[in-house]
Write an enzyme that holds these catalytic residues in place. Structure first.
Site, PDB file in Angstrom:
ATOM      1  CB  ILE A  59      -1.640   4.040   3.592  1.00 33.19           C
ATOM      2  CG1 ILE A  59      -2.996   3.619   4.207  1.00 33.19           C
ATOM      3  CG2 ILE A  59      -0.473   3.410   4.346  1.00 33.19           C
ATOM      4  CD1 ILE A  59      -3.195   4.010   5.664  1.00 33.19           C
ATOM      5  CE  LYS A  60       4.074  11.648   3.904  1.00 32.87           C
ATOM      6  NZ  LYS A  60       4.304  12.706   4.880  1.00 32.87           N
ATOM      7  CB  ILE A  61       4.133   3.554   1.335  1.00 33.96           C
ATOM      8  CG1 ILE A  61       2.724   3.050   1.674  1.00 33.96           C
ATOM      9  CG2 ILE A  61       5.148   2.427   1.228  1.00 33.96           C
ATOM     10  CD1 ILE A  61       2.659   1.948   2.687  1.00 33.96           C
TER      11      ILE A  61
END
Ligand code: E4P
Length: 272
Positions: free
Chosen positions: A96-98
């Site tokens: 998951i890219k945050i």
């Protein structure tokens, strides 16, 4: 150094894996928009859920970054968990890219929401790729929060440095690793003199403290930048398909092939 394909275009992703050089995929909302628009322009229908599943299958277990679109800690955590639950069962490869700091303005109070979301997702066993890194100190805090990858944006720092000096530039043009001098002064952004310098400082800092987080050099736009990212010890470089193709290109290679092909004797051909 691992090579990721920086694209949400399934055809490009399939191509990079068919070449046998891809170790992962990074997407972002802008890349996804481009991929969706390309398919729609071709008159193709798009079921985005199935399309993303095909990307995950193509990547065959190697990491695929899917970015959140929400901008507060609680909404990023909820969305990150939903994306992970929906897509990770396909091939067990979702990151998951945050964003490291989702605040649009310096005075917004949500500065820390990115690392808070990373911390919570890490606690739940969900791997993250912390994006939009422009300083080594952002990388340090993201690593301490538990990010699997930190993504320094090399090309965009170079854009910013050239922009601050009002230079006209082509985004894909080489920017010197040691910086660019204007009127006797090296351009810098709080001590960062180039995108590669940013990558190098992130590597030095994280390795120096023995942190497990991998440095994923992002926003790389030409082959020399890729070489330099590798030489400064980036764990991963994420690259557009065109840059991967350019990495194999040299006019002397083409010239050599032309000559060797012209010189083939039929007796040699006949052996095989
Ligand atoms: C990848 O994770 C980044 O989103 C991407 O490399 C950004 O590249 P750009 O600055 O060329 O848009």
């Amino acid at each position: 150094m691992k090579i990721f394909i920086d694209s949400a275009d399934l055809d490009e992703i399939k191509q990079a894996y068919a070449w046998g050089v891809a170790d992962g995929v990074t997407t972002n909302p802008s890349l996804l928009k481009m991929a969706v628009e390309k398919r729609v322009a071709k008159g193709k229908k798009l079921d985005l859920k199935t399309y993303i599943m095909q990307i995950l299958e193509t990547a065959g277990g190697t990491p695929v970054s899917l970015e959140v679109t929400k901008t507060t800690a609680s909404t990023m955590i909820t969305q990150g968990k939903k994306l992970f639950k929906l897509f990770n069962p396909v091939a067990g490869n979702v990151y998951i890219k945050i964003p490291v700091n989702p605040a649009f303005k310096a005075k917004d109070k949500s500065h820390f929401d990115g690392i808070a979301a990373i911390r919570e997702l890490a606690r739940c066993g969900i791997p993250t790729n912390c994006t939009l890194i422009f300083t080594p100190e952002q990388a340090l805090l993201a690593a301490k929060a538990g990010a699997g990858f930190v993504s320094p944006f090399a090309g965009r720092i170079d854009d910013d440095l050239r922009g601050s000096a009002n230079l006209k530039f082509d985004k894909t043009a080489y920017f010197p690793e040691d910086g660019m001098e204007i009127d006797g002064e090296v351009l810098h952004d709080n001590g960062i003199v180039s995108g590669i310098d940013l990558v190098a400082q992130c590597v030095e800092l994280l390795q120096g403290y023995g942190l497990d987080t991998e440095v994923l050099a992002a926003s790389l736009r030409n082959t020399r930048q890729v070489r330099e990212a590798a030489l400064v010890g980036a764990d991963i470089a994420t690259l557009p398909i065109g840059v991967i193709a350019d990495m194999l290109t040299h006019h002397k290679t083409s010239e050599g092939m032309e000559k060797f092909t012209a010189d083939i004797v039929p007796e040699y051909e006949a052996l095989t």
